[in-house]
Design a protein around this motif. Sequence first.
Motif, PDB file in Angstrom:
ATOM      1  N   SER A  94       0.519  -1.223   0.007  1.00 22.63           N
ATOM      2  CA  SER A  94      -0.094   0.042  -0.073  1.00 22.63           C
ATOM      3  C   SER A  94       1.018   1.330  -0.098  1.00 22.63           C
ATOM      4  N   MET A  95       1.885   1.386   0.960  1.00 26.09           N
ATOM      5  CA  MET A  95       2.963   2.332   0.567  1.00 26.09           C
ATOM      6  C   MET A  95       3.400   2.575  -0.636  1.00 26.09           C
ATOM      7  N   LEU A  96       3.798   1.775  -1.258  1.00 22.55           N
ATOM      8  CA  LEU A  96       4.319   1.732  -2.758  1.00 22.55           C
ATOM      9  C   LEU A  96       3.183   2.390  -3.871  1.00 22.55           C
ATOM     10  N   ILE A  97       2.071   2.088  -3.441  1.00 20.44           N
ATOM     11  CA  ILE A  97       0.878   2.788  -4.161  1.00 20.44           C
ATOM     12  C   ILE A  97       0.616   4.071  -3.865  1.00 20.44           C
ATOM     13  N   ALA A  98       0.415   4.464  -2.396  1.00 24.32           N
ATOM     14  CA  ALA A  98      -0.031   5.665  -2.121  1.00 24.32           C
ATOM     15  C   ALA A  98       0.512   6.300  -0.862  1.00 24.32           C
ATOM     16  N   GLY A 106      10.033   8.703   4.777  1.00 23.43           N
ATOM     17  CA  GLY A 106       9.260   7.472   4.504  1.00 23.43           C
ATOM     18  C   GLY A 106       8.986   7.213   3.005  1.00 23.43           C
ATOM     19  N   ILE A 107       8.345   6.015   2.751  1.00 20.54           N
ATOM     20  CA  ILE A 107       8.049   5.651   1.361  1.00 20.54           C
ATOM     21  C   ILE A 107       7.133   6.660   0.791  1.00 20.54           C
ATOM     22  N   LYS A 108       7.248   7.167  -0.558  1.00 20.59           N
ATOM     23  CA  LYS A 108       6.480   7.859  -1.302  1.00 20.59           C
ATOM     24  C   LYS A 108       5.749   6.990  -2.200  1.00 20.59           C
ATOM     25  N   GLY A 109       4.420   7.049  -2.435  1.00 17.47           N
ATOM     26  CA  GLY A 109       3.925   6.322  -3.489  1.00 17.47           C
ATOM     27  C   GLY A 109       3.891   6.819  -4.674  1.00 17.47           C
ATOM     28  N   LEU A 110       3.835   5.987  -5.893  1.00 20.94           N
ATOM     29  CA  LEU A 110       3.601   6.608  -7.101  1.00 20.94           C
ATOM     30  C   LEU A 110       2.486   7.470  -7.296  1.00 20.94           C
ATOM     31  N   ALA A 111       1.248   7.046  -6.691  1.00 18.20           N
ATOM     32  CA  ALA A 111       0.191   7.808  -6.611  1.00 18.20           C
ATOM     33  C   ALA A 111      -0.310   8.022  -5.005  1.00 18.20           C
ATOM     34  N   PRO A 112       0.386   9.253  -4.703  1.00 14.89           N
ATOM     35  CA  PRO A 112       0.351   9.526  -3.416  1.00 14.89           C
ATOM     36  C   PRO A 112      -0.917  10.151  -2.892  1.00 14.89           C
ATOM     37  N   GLY A 253      10.824  -8.313  -5.770  1.00 14.74           N
ATOM     38  CA  GLY A 253       9.572  -9.179  -6.028  1.00 14.74           C
ATOM     39  C   GLY A 253       8.366  -8.692  -7.033  1.00 14.74           C
ATOM     40  N   THR A 254       7.757  -9.621  -7.530  1.00 21.61           N
ATOM     41  CA  THR A 254       6.581  -9.187  -8.704  1.00 21.61           C
ATOM     42  C   THR A 254       5.676  -8.566  -7.723  1.00 21.61           C
ATOM     43  N   SER A 255       5.538  -8.743  -6.528  1.00 23.91           N
ATOM     44  CA  SER A 255       4.547  -7.741  -5.717  1.00 23.91           C
ATOM     45  C   SER A 255       4.929  -6.504  -5.658  1.00 23.91           C
ATOM     46  N   GLN A 256       6.086  -6.024  -5.526  1.00 23.47           N
ATOM     47  CA  GLN A 256       6.489  -4.557  -5.493  1.00 23.47           C
ATOM     48  C   GLN A 256       6.203  -4.083  -7.034  1.00 23.47           C
ATOM     49  N   ALA A 257       6.373  -4.853  -7.864  1.00 23.27           N
ATOM     50  CA  ALA A 257       6.011  -4.431  -9.429  1.00 23.27           C
ATOM     51  C   ALA A 257       4.584  -4.274  -9.675  1.00 23.27           C
ATOM     52  N   THR A 258       3.612  -5.034  -8.996  1.00 25.63           N
ATOM     53  CA  THR A 258       2.304  -5.154  -9.219  1.00 25.63           C
ATOM     54  C   THR A 258       1.874  -3.663  -8.586  1.00 25.63           C
ATOM     55  N   ALA A 259       2.610  -3.323  -7.234  1.00 24.07           N
ATOM     56  CA  ALA A 259       1.947  -2.178  -6.695  1.00 24.07           C
ATOM     57  C   ALA A 259       2.292  -0.817  -7.418  1.00 24.07           C
ATOM     58  N   ILE A 260       3.495  -0.995  -7.708  1.00 24.34           N
ATOM     59  CA  ILE A 260       3.961   0.341  -8.603  1.00 24.34           C
ATOM     60  C   ILE A 260       3.144   0.599 -10.287  1.00 24.34           C
ATOM     61  N   ALA A 261       2.763  -0.791 -10.656  1.00 25.68           N
ATOM     62  CA  ALA A 261       2.136  -0.611 -11.815  1.00 25.68           C
ATOM     63  C   ALA A 261       0.650  -0.255 -11.406  1.00 25.68           C
TER      64      ALA A 261
END
Length: 394
Positions: A94-98, A106-112, A253-261
């Motif tokens: 969720s962090m990687l997304i938003a 901290g982590i900045k999501g691609l769609a903050p 992992g592809t989990s991370q890739a999916t979140a960024i996608a």
Amino acid sequence: MIISLLASLLAIMGLIAPAATAETMRERQWYLDRMQAESMWKVSTGKGITVAVLDSGVDTSAPELKGKVLEGKNLVEPSKDARTDPDGHGTAISMLIAGNGAGGQGIKGLAPDARILPLTVFGSTKESGTNSVPGLINAIRYAADSDAQIINMSLAFPYYQVNKTELGKLQKAVDYAVSRGKLLLAGSGNDGETSNDITYPAANKGVAGVSAVDSSLTATKFSNHGSFVTLAAPGKDIPIRCIGKAGYCRSWGTSQATAIASGAAALIWAKHPKWNGNQVLRVMMETAGKPTEGKIPSRYIGYGTIRPRYNVLENKGSPGSADTNPLVPAQAGGPSSPSSSQSRSASASPQSGSSESEASEGGDDGASPLLWIMGAVVVVGGGLFLFLRRRRAS
């Protein structure tokens, strides 16, 4: 000496030691610069878009997710709140997304500015976590009836873990979600160097399977590959919150890739709020950095590495028909059942996600399932520790 479960998850998720403290979090998130995120955020931040995260739950105490997480639902243990996360996987995704960046620390999501709908599909105990496919099926249907536009599934079940009856129900749930205008993305899996099994839901018709690329935009060896891969996104050396201790760790992992996608899709969708999932996916496929050699779609990166800026900043890509999922014709007669060539082959070398000139402009991927195997025993310092590993795209 007994190892704790959370410490064991570090190895399961492919986590590495925390990055050097001298390096800022923004510098660790290399893919944001590669994708020109700062420029895209001047146009779109994902505001108005909700991403359903079908995972282990989401910890709302994470500073990066303050005020972003909706109530959600636990589809495996209904008495428990989806806004808790026993192992941290759903929270990291969720962090990687938003993620809001937590003041730059901290982590900045691609769609903050996107919101997260947590849907728990993995049980917190051995008994509830043995088979989570039914929970996944129910979660897809729940998400389809919700206000969420994007369904993020950073998980992967190898074909032999999904029986025929479940596969039929899973496909019907996917079909229903697509008919409701949702965009479904799933990790291709992290067993590319070993079994390279077909995985679900990535191989379900209508779902965009996501593989991982590294910082050179080359397909990672660990990503499962085959005809069920639709897109690729950054999935190596991705910082996430460490499991069981303070700080942030590098992960793959592809989990991370999916979140960024999913974050990329949120940026595009927020700019074009009248589109539906079919149209957003079509634009993502059209604007992706294409393979430099071989057939398209590639077994390793599908139609290419995601490049949302091509639409967000340059308005490239045609949405096409809202009524047609761009994957269904391409997958007709596709991987609905395993074949020896699809589930076991690893013949060709991984391909680059884009040309040298494109590599300076972006594209990322990342996500991979964690195989949780019951009965694994760890022996350290004379102590025994029994832990459960579940199938997850980390």
